[in-house]
Design a protein around this motif. Structure first.
Motif, PDB file in Angstrom:
ATOM      1  N   LEU A  83       0.821  -1.206   0.000  1.00  0.00           N
ATOM      2  CA  LEU A  83       0.000   0.000   0.000  1.00  0.00           C
ATOM      3  C   LEU A  83       0.861   1.265   0.000  1.00  0.00           C
ATOM      4  O   LEU A  83       0.581   2.224  -0.725  1.00  0.00           O
ATOM      5  N   LEU A  84       1.910   1.259   0.824  1.00  0.00           N
ATOM      6  CA  LEU A  84       2.793   2.419   0.917  1.00  0.00           C
ATOM      7  C   LEU A  84       3.478   2.682  -0.419  1.00  0.00           C
ATOM      8  O   LEU A  84       3.496   3.818  -0.913  1.00  0.00           O
ATOM      9  N   GLY A  99      -1.094  11.629   1.564  1.00  0.00           N
ATOM     10  CA  GLY A  99      -0.829  12.042   2.947  1.00  0.00           C
ATOM     11  C   GLY A  99      -0.416  10.863   3.809  1.00  0.00           C
ATOM     12  O   GLY A  99       0.538  10.948   4.592  1.00  0.00           O
ATOM     13  N   ALA A 100      -1.113   9.740   3.676  1.00  0.00           N
ATOM     14  CA  ALA A 100      -0.765   8.536   4.434  1.00  0.00           C
ATOM     15  C   ALA A 100       0.640   8.072   4.080  1.00  0.00           C
ATOM     16  O   ALA A 100       1.436   7.714   4.958  1.00  0.00           O
ATOM     17  N   ALA A 101       0.954   8.084   2.799  1.00  0.00           N
ATOM     18  CA  ALA A 101       2.288   7.650   2.364  1.00  0.00           C
ATOM     19  C   ALA A 101       3.364   8.581   2.918  1.00  0.00           C
ATOM     20  O   ALA A 101       4.439   8.124   3.320  1.00  0.00           O
ATOM     21  N   LEU A 102       3.090   9.861   2.962  1.00  0.00           N
ATOM     22  CA  LEU A 102       4.096  10.810   3.442  1.00  0.00           C
ATOM     23  C   LEU A 102       4.357  10.670   4.938  1.00  0.00           C
ATOM     24  O   LEU A 102       5.504  10.729   5.370  1.00  0.00           O
ATOM     25  N   PRO A 106       9.201   7.343   6.328  1.00  0.00           N
ATOM     26  CA  PRO A 106      10.429   6.845   6.946  1.00  0.00           C
ATOM     27  C   PRO A 106      10.490   5.329   7.132  1.00  0.00           C
ATOM     28  O   PRO A 106      11.531   4.791   7.510  1.00  0.00           O
ATOM     29  N   ALA A 107       9.417   4.610   6.848  1.00  0.00           N
ATOM     30  CA  ALA A 107       9.450   3.146   6.914  1.00  0.00           C
ATOM     31  C   ALA A 107      10.269   2.553   5.768  1.00  0.00           C
ATOM     32  O   ALA A 107      10.663   1.391   5.814  1.00  0.00           O
ATOM     33  N   LEU A 108      10.528   3.368   4.750  1.00  0.00           N
ATOM     34  CA  LEU A 108      11.293   2.925   3.583  1.00  0.00           C
ATOM     35  C   LEU A 108      12.739   3.388   3.694  1.00  0.00           C
ATOM     36  O   LEU A 108      13.033   4.373   4.377  1.00  0.00           O
ATOM     37  N   SER A 109      13.606   2.707   2.963  1.00  0.00           N
ATOM     38  CA  SER A 109      14.975   3.199   2.874  1.00  0.00           C
ATOM     39  C   SER A 109      14.968   4.463   2.021  1.00  0.00           C
ATOM     40  O   SER A 109      14.050   4.687   1.221  1.00  0.00           O
ATOM     41  N   ARG A 110      15.964   5.272   2.187  1.00  0.00           N
ATOM     42  CA  ARG A 110      16.095   6.508   1.414  1.00  0.00           C
ATOM     43  C   ARG A 110      16.101   6.198  -0.084  1.00  0.00           C
ATOM     44  O   ARG A 110      15.411   6.849  -0.867  1.00  0.00           O
ATOM     45  N   GLU A 111      16.859   5.186  -0.481  1.00  0.00           N
ATOM     46  CA  GLU A 111      16.984   4.837  -1.897  1.00  0.00           C
ATOM     47  C   GLU A 111      15.640   4.403  -2.480  1.00  0.00           C
ATOM     48  O   GLU A 111      15.276   4.805  -3.587  1.00  0.00           O
ATOM     49  N   GLU A 112      14.923   3.574  -1.739  1.00  0.00           N
ATOM     50  CA  GLU A 112      13.630   3.109  -2.250  1.00  0.00           C
ATOM     51  C   GLU A 112      12.624   4.251  -2.326  1.00  0.00           C
ATOM     52  O   GLU A 112      11.883   4.360  -3.303  1.00  0.00           O
TER      53      GLU A 112
END
Length: 187
Positions: A83-84, A99-102, A106-112
């Motif tokens: 979903l993210l 908004g939810a994704a933003l 931070p649950a993702l790596s910077r690169e992803e």
């Protein structure tokens, strides 16, 4: 795709173990009741449904009648990231999903995160091109329908604006803004 589903999974995942009131309090602190239009009842419904679907594990707390704690199950972890990622990569999607994704970025790596945001820009650019073509198509239509171009123009402008904002977010991430997954705070 549901912003409530993504947000509830994200909050439970973030806390490791959470009950409905904690999820509600966290979402209220983010203002999600306003920008995602989440109602209190929908949080509890989402928790129960996610547990029923096997995405969350539920535990009744014997010393606290009526309290149920939730933890994310492996399929819930997969659903959260699906979903993210979808919410970040899609172009001109619903503001509640973006908004939810933003708030969960931070649950993702910077690169992803950067790669997904680049996909978003590509999606927005394609959408913008389609809208420009539609505006051009409607230019010769009947005069009584000419005002429809304004709506298409608004959407085209919105796609262009979102692409510019997304590019600026990518620049901030590339410059080291925010602590992302796998990074230490203060590093």
């Amino acid at each position: 795709m549901s912003a409530t589903r993504l947000l509830v999974l994200g909050v439970v995942r973030m806390h490791g173990r959470a009950h409905g009131y904690l999820v509600r309090s966290e979402l209220l602190s983010w203002g999600a009741d306003e920008w995602a239009h989440i109602k209190f009842g929908s949080i509890y419904h989402a928790l129960r449904q996610l547990a029923k679907d096997g995405l969350l594990k539920s535990t009744d707390i014997p010393d606290w009648p009526g309290r149920v704690d939730y933890e994310i199950a492996p399929p819930g972890e997969e659903e959260f990231f699906r979903l993210l990622r979808d919410a970040l990569r899609q172009g001109n999607n619903r503001p509640d999903m973006l908004g939810a994704a933003l708030v969960l970025l931070p649950a993702l790596s910077r690169e992803e995160a950067i790669a997904l945001l680049r996909e978003r820009i590509a999606s927005l650019s394609a959408e913008q091109g389609e809208l420009i073509a539609k505006v051009d198509e409607t230019a010769g239509e009947r005069p009584q329908r000419a005002h429809i171009r304004e709506l298409l123009g608004l959407w085209e402008h919105s796609a262009a604006s979102q692409a510019a904002w997304t590019e600026a977010l990518i620049e901030r991430l590339e410059a080291g803004a925010y602590v992302m997954a796998g990074e230490e705070k203060g590093a």
